[in-house]
Scaffold this motif. Structure first.
Motif, short mmCIF file in Angstrom:
data_model
loop_
_atom_site.label_atom_id
_atom_site.label_comp_id
_atom_site.label_asym_id
_atom_site.label_seq_id
_atom_site.Cartn_x
_atom_site.Cartn_y
_atom_site.Cartn_z
N PHE A 38 0.85 -1.19 0.00
CA PHE A 38 0.00 0.00 0.00
C PHE A 38 0.88 1.25 0.00
O PHE A 38 2.06 1.19 0.36
CB PHE A 38 -0.93 -0.01 1.20
CG PHE A 38 -1.76 -1.26 1.29
CD1 PHE A 38 -2.81 -1.48 0.42
CD2 PHE A 38 -1.47 -2.25 2.23
CE1 PHE A 38 -3.58 -2.63 0.48
CE2 PHE A 38 -2.23 -3.40 2.31
CZ PHE A 38 -3.29 -3.60 1.43
N SER A 39 0.31 2.36 -0.41
CA SER A 39 1.11 3.58 -0.57
C SER A 39 0.93 4.59 0.57
O SER A 39 1.78 5.43 0.79
CB SER A 39 0.76 4.26 -1.90
OG SER A 39 -0.64 4.55 -1.95
N ASP A 40 -0.19 4.48 1.30
CA ASP A 40 -0.49 5.46 2.35
C ASP A 40 -0.47 4.77 3.71
O ASP A 40 -1.27 3.87 3.98
CB ASP A 40 -1.86 6.10 2.10
CG ASP A 40 -2.13 7.27 3.03
OD1 ASP A 40 -2.15 7.05 4.26
OD2 ASP A 40 -2.36 8.39 2.53
N ASN A 41 0.44 5.20 4.56
CA ASN A 41 0.60 4.55 5.86
C ASN A 41 -0.63 4.71 6.74
O ASN A 41 -1.06 3.76 7.42
CB ASN A 41 1.83 5.12 6.59
CG ASN A 41 2.10 4.39 7.89
OD1 ASN A 41 2.36 3.20 7.90
ND2 ASN A 41 2.01 5.11 9.01
N ALA A 42 -1.24 5.90 6.74
CA ALA A 42 -2.41 6.15 7.59
C ALA A 42 -3.57 5.24 7.17
O ALA A 42 -4.25 4.65 8.03
CB ALA A 42 -2.82 7.62 7.51
N LEU A 43 -3.80 5.13 5.87
CA LEU A 43 -4.88 4.27 5.39
C LEU A 43 -4.58 2.80 5.66
O LEU A 43 -5.48 2.02 5.98
CB LEU A 43 -5.11 4.49 3.89
CG LEU A 43 -5.62 5.87 3.47
CD1 LEU A 43 -5.82 5.92 1.96
CD2 LEU A 43 -6.91 6.22 4.19
#
Length: 379
Positions: A38-43
């Motif tokens: 995945f590219s977004d750590n928060a998501l």
């Protein structure tokens, strides 16, 4: 003359050697391994859940070993199950990214697993573009976004969008009433209808409420409480109270529908298995212009007196094939209220089946014993 007897010597037989065959080594099923990044750590953290509980549930639901390291999730197991788990993760992440949902919980993961499972009518190919049905099937209320969590729920939401009269049949916990109320809330917010009318037969009081204490509201509220619960879960409490005071939202027992024409309204009849054929016909003929009607029930939970035919069964037999009428039948695979509810319903079904088998076996043994006794007496 003395004779000598010759001794007979038996030839020695060589002992057979027992040859122990070595058991063939068991073949260990080959496991596939795949990764998704995945590219977004928060998501990604929202996707994984608190203490990776969502990944744990995914592993339990698919039988795949799931582990995460940073933004990378590794999947190990049967090839098709690995592909299924990867698809579930990709779809859930896409929903977070596209702001279709704000939160992923274990129930959402369960729903995604159910939606991605193959069945006889919809074999899973691993190529589903959007197993949640896209924005068309996402129900937006003032309180939350709601999406189908099983294939039958998808069919149900589509049927409500495309038909004027919809029957939702199945056990408790399948979302029949909840989704119907959510769809009613959305239609009201969008101005598609002017009123929401929720009803159910007060069969426990035989629709005769006069002997109960209090005013009319006090008398009928206990029987309508499940509908209030569904309303408050989809719309803010102050909105529900205000709209009920203005008459735009109405919750009333079935007997109060007589003689009315319900135009420009979203009308829901819950627990319809407890109506008589006459009550059901009365209700169905209340449908007015610009209205949509959803009838829900569970044919295994009929509380009518013995010998009384259910109005729901009668309606399905009479108008089930009429154009503009849709029927969606749920089963225990669609139970989504809590993961334990699915196990509870399944356990009861298995116990009922066992009791039936034992009862049939007892009758068979008894008949056999009776025939045996008759044969003994005539012998």
């Amino acid at each position: 003359m003395s004779g000598t007897s010759a001794k007979t010597t038996k030839p020695k037989v060589a002992a057979k050697k027992t040859v122990t065959k070595k058991a063939a080594p068991k073949k260990t099923p080959t496991k596939d391994q795949d990764q998704i990044e995945f590219s977004d750590n928060a998501l990604a953290q929202l996707l994984y859940g608190s203490q990776a509980e969502n990944l744990t549930r995914l592993s339990e639901g698919t039988g795949v070993q799931v582990s995460s390291r940073g933004l990378v999730v590794t999947l190990v197991g049967d090839a098709q199950k690995v592909a299924q788990a990867k698809k579930v993760l990709a779809q859930l992440y896409a929903r977070l990214r596209d702001k279709e949902v704000d939160l992923i919980d274990v129930e959402t993961v369960d729903g995604a697993i159910r939606l991605s499972e193959p069945d006889d009518t919809d074999p899973w190919s691993g190529q589903t573009k959007d197993m949640f049905g896209g924005s068309r099937l996402t129900i937006q209320t003032k309180k939350r976004r709601i999406s189908p969590r099983s294939k039958r729920q998808k069919d149900y939401v589509e049927a409500i969008l495309d038909n004027e009269l919809i029957f939702g049949i199945g056990p408790a916990g399948t979302g029949k009433t909840y989704l119907a109320v959510a769809m009613a809330g959305q239609a009201f917010i969008l101005g598609q209808v002017d009123r929401i009318i929720l009803s159910r037969p007060a069969v426990e009081a035989g629709e005769r409420l006069g002997f109960l204490p209090g005013d009319l509201k006090d008398k009928v509220d206990p029987y309508l409480r499940p509908l209030y619960d569904a309303l408050h879960d989809t719309l803010p409490g102050d909105v529900v109270v205000k709209r009920m005071e203005s008459g735009e939202i109405e919750v009333a027992p079935l007997a109060f529908m007589r003689g009315r024409t319900l135009g420009n309204a979203f009308v829901i009849l819950d627990e319809a298995q407890n109506t008589t054929p006459m009550q059901m016909k009365m209700f169905l003929t209340r449908l007015g212009e610009g209205s949509r009607m959803v009838v829900t029930g569970d044919m295994t939970q009929v509380d009518l007196p013995d010998g009384t035919k259910s109005g729901l069964r009668d309606a399905l037999e009479t108008i089930g094939d009429v154009k503009g009428v849709a029927t969606i039948k749920f089963d225990q695979r669609d139970v989504v209220r809590h993961h334990l509810v699915t196990k509870i319903v399944q356990a009861y079904d298995e116990m009922d089946a066992l009791r039936d088998r034992l009862k049939k076996g007892y009758r068979g043994n008894k008949d056999g014993a009776d025939k045996g006794a008759e044969n003994d007496s005539t012998a």
